[in-house]
Design a protein around this motif. Structure first.
Motif, PDB file in Angstrom:
ATOM      1  N   TYR A 118       1.229  -1.197  -0.290  1.00 59.18           N
ATOM      2  CA  TYR A 118       0.080   0.159   0.108  1.00 59.18           C
ATOM      3  C   TYR A 118       1.086   1.236  -0.008  1.00 59.18           C
ATOM      4  O   TYR A 118       0.622   2.003  -0.471  1.00 59.18           O
ATOM      5  N   ARG A 119       2.029   1.228   0.805  1.00 63.44           N
ATOM      6  CA  ARG A 119       3.430   2.502   0.580  1.00 63.44           C
ATOM      7  C   ARG A 119       2.984   2.835  -0.417  1.00 63.44           C
ATOM      8  O   ARG A 119       3.414   3.530  -0.632  1.00 63.44           O
ATOM      9  N   VAL A 120       3.900   1.896  -0.867  1.00 63.62           N
ATOM     10  CA  VAL A 120       4.598   1.506  -2.037  1.00 63.62           C
ATOM     11  C   VAL A 120       3.213   2.150  -3.764  1.00 63.62           C
ATOM     12  O   VAL A 120       3.804   2.990  -4.143  1.00 63.62           O
ATOM     13  N   ALA A 121       2.242   1.991  -3.604  1.00 65.75           N
ATOM     14  CA  ALA A 121       1.353   1.939  -4.402  1.00 65.75           C
ATOM     15  C   ALA A 121       1.377   3.732  -4.371  1.00 65.75           C
ATOM     16  O   ALA A 121       0.923   4.039  -5.284  1.00 65.75           O
ATOM     17  N   TYR A 122       1.006   4.036  -2.704  1.00 67.35           N
ATOM     18  CA  TYR A 122      -0.068   5.008  -2.225  1.00 67.35           C
ATOM     19  C   TYR A 122       1.578   6.599  -2.898  1.00 67.35           C
ATOM     20  O   TYR A 122       0.925   6.945  -4.074  1.00 67.35           O
TER      21      TYR A 122
END
Length: 156
Positions: A14-18
């Motif tokens: 999620y952090r990478v995608a965000y």
């Protein structure tokens, strides 16, 4: 299928995608569509969540809408996915336009009474708590107070 990914890895993804999405939106601009729910309990407190990505500030639950998806259906879907409960008799408060990573975010804001006990999914949402509207935490996202004003305007 995504539930097969360990929660800690899922939070990292999620952090990478965000981060990637924010960079893409800054380059591309354009328009995105989202929704959020101001869920209240019987005492009039509002539910705020902390996402596993982004700033970590308290915010209202919600998220992006799929292409062609009805705003209310999207808000209810996001709420159920993230918190495992529902909102009764949701009411549309407003549609607002906000800046979101260089793009225009068209956000559909709803309110309703919570039905059930919110349980963070541990992946996208890491914490969920109720707060009195006049006693919000200091690390609240800027749009929370603006959106609460919509609720007060509708009630008044």
């Amino acid at each position: 299928m995504l539930h097969l990914i360990p929660a800690s890895l899922h939070r990292q993804l999620y952090r990478v995608a965000y981060w990637l999405r924010s960079k893409w939106l800054r380059l591309r601009g354009g328009e995105v569509h989202g929704c959020s729910i101001i869920a209240r309990d019987d005492a009039g407190r509002v539910l705020l969540v902390r996402h596993s990505y982004g700033t970590g500030r308290w915010a209202f639950p919600g998220g992006g809408m799929r292409r062609g998806e009805d705003a209310l259906a999207a808000a209810c879907r996001e709420f159920a996915e993230e918190l495992g409960c529902a909102v009764t008799d949701p009411v549309h408060l407003a549609t607002v336009e906000e800046e979101f990573h260089g793009a225009r975010n068209v956000a559909h804001i709803f309110t309703g009474l919570i039905d059930g006990e919110p349980v963070p999914d541990g992946r996208e949402i890491v914490d969920a708590r109720f707060f009195a509207p006049d006693n919000l935490p200091s690390d609240t996202a800027p749009n929370v107070r603006r959106r609460l004003a919509l609720l007060e305007t509708k009630a008044g």
